[in-house]
Design a protein around this motif. Structure first.
Motif, PDB file in Angstrom:
ATOM      1  N   ARG A 187       0.691  -1.113   0.109  1.00  0.00           N
ATOM      2  CA  ARG A 187      -0.007  -0.071  -0.051  1.00  0.00           C
ATOM      3  C   ARG A 187       0.933   1.355  -0.090  1.00  0.00           C
ATOM      4  NH1 ARG A 187      -2.730  -3.032   3.967  1.00  0.00           N
ATOM      5  NH2 ARG A 187      -2.090  -1.813   5.614  1.00  0.00           N
ATOM      6  N   LEU A 188       1.888   1.267   0.550  1.00  0.00           N
ATOM      7  CA  LEU A 188       3.046   2.308   0.658  1.00  0.00           C
ATOM      8  C   LEU A 188       3.306   2.740  -0.753  1.00  0.00           C
ATOM      9  CD1 LEU A 188       4.913   4.230   2.225  1.00  0.00           C
ATOM     10  CD2 LEU A 188       6.272   2.426   2.857  1.00  0.00           C
ATOM     11  N   CYS A 189       3.681   1.630  -1.233  1.00  0.00           N
ATOM     12  CA  CYS A 189       4.112   1.701  -2.747  1.00  0.00           C
ATOM     13  C   CYS A 189       3.204   2.393  -3.563  1.00  0.00           C
ATOM     14  CB  CYS A 189       4.534   0.427  -3.252  1.00  0.00           C
ATOM     15  SG  CYS A 189       6.365  -0.036  -2.571  1.00  0.00           S
TER      16      CYS A 189
ATOM     17  N   VAL B 186      13.161  -0.712   5.201  1.00  0.00           N
ATOM     18  CA  VAL B 186      12.881  -2.054   4.339  1.00  0.00           C
ATOM     19  C   VAL B 186      12.975  -1.627   2.942  1.00  0.00           C
ATOM     20  CG1 VAL B 186      11.814  -4.156   4.208  1.00  0.00           C
ATOM     21  CG2 VAL B 186      12.028  -3.178   6.307  1.00  0.00           C
ATOM     22  N   LEU B 187      12.343  -0.899   2.403  1.00  0.00           N
ATOM     23  CA  LEU B 187      12.090  -0.585   0.982  1.00  0.00           C
ATOM     24  C   LEU B 187      13.424   0.270   0.509  1.00  0.00           C
ATOM     25  CD1 LEU B 187       8.436   0.729   0.913  1.00  0.00           C
ATOM     26  CD2 LEU B 187       9.292  -1.540  -0.244  1.00  0.00           C
ATOM     27  N   LYS B 188      13.920   1.119   1.466  1.00  0.00           N
ATOM     28  CA  LYS B 188      15.003   1.821   0.985  1.00  0.00           C
ATOM     29  C   LYS B 188      16.323   0.648   0.960  1.00  0.00           C
ATOM     30  CE  LYS B 188      17.449   6.265   1.598  1.00  0.00           C
ATOM     31  NZ  LYS B 188      17.384   7.448   2.380  1.00  0.00           N
ATOM     32  N   LYS B 189      16.210   0.108   1.816  1.00  0.00           N
ATOM     33  CA  LYS B 189      17.834  -1.077   2.011  1.00  0.00           C
ATOM     34  C   LYS B 189      17.456  -1.841   0.810  1.00  0.00           C
ATOM     35  CE  LYS B 189      19.975  -4.309   4.858  1.00  0.00           C
ATOM     36  NZ  LYS B 189      19.778  -5.128   6.353  1.00  0.00           N
ATOM     37  N   ALA B 190      16.266  -2.102   0.345  1.00  0.00           N
ATOM     38  CA  ALA B 190      16.090  -3.147  -0.735  1.00  0.00           C
ATOM     39  C   ALA B 190      16.252  -2.306  -2.093  1.00  0.00           C
ATOM     40  CB  ALA B 190      14.621  -3.461  -0.996  1.00  0.00           C
TER      41      ALA B 190
ATOM     42  N   LEU C  67      14.454   0.327  -3.453  1.00  0.00           N
ATOM     43  CA  LEU C  67      13.178   0.408  -4.129  1.00  0.00           C
ATOM     44  C   LEU C  67      12.683   1.874  -3.971  1.00  0.00           C
ATOM     45  CD1 LEU C  67      11.418  -2.667  -3.444  1.00  0.00           C
ATOM     46  CD2 LEU C  67      12.436  -2.263  -5.673  1.00  0.00           C
ATOM     47  N   ILE C  68      13.160   2.598  -3.164  1.00  0.00           N
ATOM     48  CA  ILE C  68      12.824   3.962  -3.161  1.00  0.00           C
ATOM     49  C   ILE C  68      13.872   5.025  -2.840  1.00  0.00           C
ATOM     50  CG2 ILE C  68      10.827   3.472  -1.880  1.00  0.00           C
ATOM     51  CD1 ILE C  68      11.959   4.427   0.713  1.00  0.00           C
TER      52      ILE C  68
ATOM     53  N   ALA D 181      13.508   0.692 -10.875  1.00  0.00           N
ATOM     54  CA  ALA D 181      13.741  -0.601 -10.089  1.00  0.00           C
ATOM     55  C   ALA D 181      12.727  -1.666 -10.081  1.00  0.00           C
ATOM     56  CB  ALA D 181      14.375  -0.227  -8.893  1.00  0.00           C
ATOM     57  N   VAL D 182      11.461  -1.134  -9.976  1.00  0.00           N
ATOM     58  CA  VAL D 182      10.450  -1.941  -9.686  1.00  0.00           C
ATOM     59  C   VAL D 182      10.048  -2.765 -10.875  1.00  0.00           C
ATOM     60  CG1 VAL D 182       7.915  -2.172  -9.032  1.00  0.00           C
ATOM     61  CG2 VAL D 182       9.425  -0.741  -7.658  1.00  0.00           C
TER      62      VAL D 182
END
Length: 367
Positions: free
Chosen positions: A297-299, A329-333, A335-336, A353-354
């Protein structure tokens, strides 16, 4: 997961970069059988299939499992010739001569790799010597279908006859299409080999392997090469050294020969991708990051516009610290992205990236 090559005994002069026509033929047959693995070669594969003699096409179907999943180690006989630091031959005829030097046990074990074995690195007695191993090999071949049981029975009953059959098949492929193909791609492969050899002389092994693929790294202290793949394996370099084999057809595959008792070899595509695919660890992290419903949902928000942590927390009825953990978590991956506007930090989804996740996932599976 990764394939690790112990290079404790590797001497600098024992690293060889050499094209292999038999390896390239194996990859050509693979690309024809599995065009989905090689989207850029689909036109070539379709054109090749349309002009093949029906008789040759039928013979290729008899044992296409030798190259469909990936190509069997029978296409790299230079790695198995005992007692010598043998390099790939300059012609198919030379490499077929190397194939003739393999024992029946070596040939059978390699030919059954994708048909009748549950483990690539399995040691112990082979199917020619042990009735239990033989029975299990035939059971696996029957379960996997596609004519594999019939081929496996022929191979186990008369290895020399199947070796002769394979030799004739290779020579007929050469006459039908591969001779012209090899003449066109060999100069590029030879040029790449010269370039990597010179780089090896000037910069060393770590620099060469980094140029081959970002998925290959060298730990000089531990004296080991690590190839980032979704498979586990181990090999040790002996006095025969290490062979790097360039291919014009391999991408996205990065193949590591680490069969027990064979010389380690890395087959790599000469044309690397423009965008580096993430490592297995990074890919896993990204998939796990998107597996949580709150982050999904955040994405949705971050795909539309940049937001601050407080804005997002308010929109989802959560505290800022709770939301910061999800953002982390998203930043470490990867994706943001985050940028500052005055005293505010705004976050936004990295759409590129997505969008690459599907192709990155496939490349990770096939590497």
């Amino acid at each position: 997961m990764s394939v690790v090559i112990d290079i404790t005994r590797l001497r600098p002069e024992k690293v060889f970069v050499v094209p292999s026509p038999l390896t390239e033929l194996g990859l050509a047959l693979h690309a024809r059988s599995e065009p989905g693995h090689h989207p850029a070669l689909q036109g070539w594969a379709t054109a090749l299939s349309s002009r093949l003699d029906p008789g040759l096409a039928d013979r290729l179907c008899e044992a296409d499992f030798l190259w469909r999943t990936t190509f069997s180690d029978v296409f790299a006989p230079f790695a198995a010739v005992p007692g010598h630091a043998i390099l790939p031959g300059a012609t198919l005829a030379e490499e077929l001569d190397l194939l003739d030097q393999l024992s029946d046990e070596q040939f059978v074990h390699a030919a059954l790799e994708f048909s009748c074995q549950s483990s690539y690195e399995a040691g112990g007695p082979g199917a020619l010597d042990d009735e239990g191993v033989r029975r299990r090999a035939l059971e696996l071949a029957a379960a996997r279908g596609g004519g594999r049981e019939q081929f496996a029975r022929r191979l186990l009953a008369d290895p020399p006859a199947v070796r002769d059959w394979f030799r004739r098949l290779v020579r007929d492929c050469e006459e039908a299409f591969f001779a012209d193909m090899w003449a066109s791609i060999q100069p590029e492969l030879a040029a790449d080999a010269r370039h990597r050899t010179e780089l090896l002389r000037r910069k060393g092994l770590a620099e060469v392997l980094a140029s081959v693929s970002h998925a290959v790294s060298v730990d000089e202290e531990a004296r080991q090469i690590t190839v980032d793949k979704l498979v586990e394996g181990h090999a040790t370099v002996d006095d025969g050294g290490l062979v790097l084999v360039p291919t014009s057809l391999g991408r996205p595959h990065l193949m590591v020969l680490h069969r027990r008792g064979w010389r380690p070899a890395i087959t790599y595509p000469v044309r690397g991708p423009g965008q580096q695919a993430p490592s297995v660890e990074q890919l896993t992290r990204r998939l796990e990051a998107l597996a949580h419903p709150v982050r999904i949902r955040l994405c949705r928000h971050l795909a539309r516009a940049p937001y601050t942590t407080s804005e997002l927390a308010d929109a989802h009825g959560m505290t800022a610290p709770e939301f910061s953990r999800h953002l982390g978590v998203l930043k470490k991956a990867g994706l943001i992205s985050t940028r500052r506007r005055g005293r505010y930090a705004q976050h936004q989804l990295d759409l590129s990236a997505v969008a690459r996740l599907g192709s990155d996932f496939i490349e990770g599976l096939l590497r």
